[in-house]
Design a protein around this motif. Structure first.
Motif, PDB file in Angstrom:
ATOM      1  N   TYR A  17       0.659  -1.328  -0.009  1.00  0.00           N
ATOM      2  CA  TYR A  17       0.146   0.197  -0.090  1.00  0.00           C
ATOM      3  C   TYR A  17       0.776   1.138   0.046  1.00  0.00           C
ATOM      4  O   TYR A  17       1.904   1.250   0.532  1.00  0.00           O
ATOM      5  N   TRP A  20      -2.038   4.285  -3.886  1.00  0.00           N
ATOM      6  CA  TRP A  20      -2.647   3.042  -4.084  1.00  0.00           C
ATOM      7  C   TRP A  20      -3.070   2.299  -2.526  1.00  0.00           C
ATOM      8  O   TRP A  20      -2.166   2.175  -1.786  1.00  0.00           O
ATOM      9  N   GLU A  21      -4.257   2.384  -2.367  1.00  0.00           N
ATOM     10  CA  GLU A  21      -4.910   2.059  -0.856  1.00  0.00           C
ATOM     11  C   GLU A  21      -5.564   0.696  -0.956  1.00  0.00           C
ATOM     12  O   GLU A  21      -6.208   0.386   0.013  1.00  0.00           O
ATOM     13  N   HIS A  22      -5.790   0.012  -2.096  1.00  0.00           N
ATOM     14  CA  HIS A  22      -6.861  -0.953  -2.366  1.00  0.00           C
ATOM     15  C   HIS A  22      -6.175  -2.423  -1.972  1.00  0.00           C
ATOM     16  O   HIS A  22      -5.142  -2.600  -2.312  1.00  0.00           O
ATOM     17  N   THR A  23      -7.005  -3.486  -1.494  1.00  0.00           N
ATOM     18  CA  THR A  23      -6.736  -4.736  -1.284  1.00  0.00           C
ATOM     19  C   THR A  23      -7.038  -5.514  -2.525  1.00  0.00           C
ATOM     20  O   THR A  23      -8.173  -5.349  -2.969  1.00  0.00           O
ATOM     21  N   ARG A  56     -10.211  -6.235  -6.955  1.00  0.00           N
ATOM     22  CA  ARG A  56     -10.289  -5.616  -5.705  1.00  0.00           C
ATOM     23  C   ARG A  56     -11.149  -6.152  -4.897  1.00  0.00           C
ATOM     24  O   ARG A  56     -12.304  -6.148  -5.086  1.00  0.00           O
ATOM     25  N   GLU A  93     -11.779  -1.724  -1.281  1.00  0.00           N
ATOM     26  CA  GLU A  93     -11.511  -0.401  -1.842  1.00  0.00           C
ATOM     27  C   GLU A  93     -11.543   0.796  -0.996  1.00  0.00           C
ATOM     28  O   GLU A  93     -12.439   0.793  -0.050  1.00  0.00           O
ATOM     29  N   ARG A  94     -10.599   1.430  -0.998  1.00  0.00           N
ATOM     30  CA  ARG A  94     -10.448   2.566   0.062  1.00  0.00           C
ATOM     31  C   ARG A  94     -10.064   3.841  -0.602  1.00  0.00           C
ATOM     32  O   ARG A  94      -9.535   3.978  -1.685  1.00  0.00           O
ATOM     33  N   CYS A  95     -10.634   4.998   0.006  1.00  0.00           N
ATOM     34  CA  CYS A  95     -10.195   6.377  -0.254  1.00  0.00           C
ATOM     35  C   CYS A  95      -9.805   7.139   1.020  1.00  0.00           C
ATOM     36  O   CYS A  95     -10.987   7.270   1.895  1.00  0.00           O
ATOM     37  N   LEU A 154     -13.519   2.925   3.872  1.00  0.00           N
ATOM     38  CA  LEU A 154     -13.761   1.833   2.872  1.00  0.00           C
ATOM     39  C   LEU A 154     -14.842   2.210   1.894  1.00  0.00           C
ATOM     40  O   LEU A 154     -15.818   2.678   2.259  1.00  0.00           O
ATOM     41  N   THR A 155     -14.603   2.181   0.654  1.00  0.00           N
ATOM     42  CA  THR A 155     -15.756   2.492  -0.399  1.00  0.00           C
ATOM     43  C   THR A 155     -15.991   1.342  -1.337  1.00  0.00           C
ATOM     44  O   THR A 155     -17.081   1.557  -2.126  1.00  0.00           O
ATOM     45  N   ARG A 159     -16.319  -3.106  -0.887  1.00  0.00           N
ATOM     46  CA  ARG A 159     -15.953  -4.640  -0.152  1.00  0.00           C
ATOM     47  C   ARG A 159     -16.411  -5.610  -1.109  1.00  0.00           C
ATOM     48  O   ARG A 159     -17.569  -5.901  -1.337  1.00  0.00           O
TER      49      ARG A 159
END
Length: 335
Positions: A285, A293-296, A304, A307-309, A313-314, A316
């Motif tokens: 990350y 880039w913060e996504h798993t 993905r 997803e994160r911002c 969490l945005t 799942r």
């Protein structure tokens, strides 16, 4: 004032603190390196027990912990003091506490802290902001009570706790994010005053004890951001901690005694992420910059799954810790 754990008497009324790897020998009336542990009449005392200087509710992603109950809240606390003297410390006003200055902080006993954490809907308590090792007695008592109430405990640490101290708190410690600030012994000494080898040994010990571990490397331009050093850090994580260990590569912003050093460009974080992926790490990350880039991503199918911002969490695509697309397991706790 609270009698310390992990110390022993030496000669001439001196005591040796065995809490962190500096193992300070402290003369009568003097303070340890952390400035919050004092020898009084041949006994070692913590000066910060129950003295909370910082207290707030944070997203767990802020620690950063991305694979420990993602999307949850963590009741975050600290006292003053630190055993490292990092030139780039963003919390230097509370971590680098001057000798002789009265200890500041609100009285917050462990039972009240746990009550507040439970009432706030947090899933964990985070011992963070400064270095939890130096307020170990306070953190330990809080962690025992928290575990009894069904709360998790997480350390955000520089990774310099002695093996004996880490083993005692391990049954109550669920997760940790440990800094790996460099892979050069000389750079580590210059930046922090500590030894790289001690940090590496502590990281291995966390892994051996089964505590969920994530690693953060703050990348400082011209200091620890060469391909060679990034590759060495990534290879260490893969070889010693496992390819499922998340690695957070984050951007430096000028502060404290490094105000003349430039900010880290996004391209450096992207380069580090590629190096980590080439080394075999599954979860890498970027942080501290817009566009990071913060996504798993599922290591099996590439989808993905979280997803994160920022710290939110945005999206799942997970069910019971498995990728919703291919059913592969995603490493972590509470996913």
């Amino acid at each position: 004032m609270h009698e310390a754990m992990f110390w022993e008497r030496t000669n001439n009324s001196q005591v040796r603190c065995t809490l962190c790897r500096f193992r300070c020998v402290i003369a009568e009336g003097r303070l340890g390196r952390c400035k919050v542990r004092q020898n009084r009449d041949g006994k070692l005392y913590s000066l910060v027990y129950g003295r909370c200087i910082a207290e707030q509710i944070d997203p767990i992603e802020k620690k950063p912990l991305f694979h420990y109950h993602p999307g949850s809240l963590s009741y975050s606390i600290a006292t003053v003091g630190c055993n490292f003297h990092c030139l780039h410390c963003q919390n230097h006003t509370i971590s680098q506490w001057p000798s002789g200055r009265p200890i500041e902080g609100r009285e917050l006993p462990p039972a009240e802290l746990v009550r507040r954490a439970t009432a706030s809907g947090c899933q964990s308590i985070a011992y963070t902001y400064t270095e939890p090792t130096i307020y170990y007695e306070y953190a330990y008592d809080c962690a025992v009570l928290a575990k009894q109430q069904g709360l998790g405990n997480v350390f955000v640490s520089n990774g310099y706790t002695t093996p004996e101290a880490l083993e005692k708190i391990a049954p109550y410690l669920d997760a940790a994010n440990i800094d790996l600030k460099s892979f050069s012994a000389a750079t580590y000494k210059k930046l922090t005053g500590a030894e790289l080898q001690g940090v590496l040994e502590t990281l291995r010990h966390y892994h051996q004890l089964g505590i969920w571990l994530e690693v953060t490397s703050l990348l400082i331009p011209g200091c620890n951001d060469t391909d060679e050093e990034l590759r060495a850090m990534a290879n260490f994580i893969v070889d010693q901690l496992g390819c499922d260990t998340p690695w957070h590569v984050t951007a430096f912003h000028p502060t404290y005694r490094m105000t003349e050093t430039p900010r880290t460009p996004l391209a450096t974080l992207q380069r580090a992420r590629r190096i980590g992926a080439d080394a075999g790490l599954h979860y890498i990350y970027e942080g501290n910059l817009p566009g990071s880039w913060e996504h798993t991503v599922c290591p099996d199918c590439g989808a993905r799954v979280i997803e994160r911002c920022g710290f939110q969490l945005t999206g799942r695509q997970l069910a019971a810790g498995r990728c919703s697309h291919c059913q592969a397991g995603i490493a972590g706790i509470g996913l």
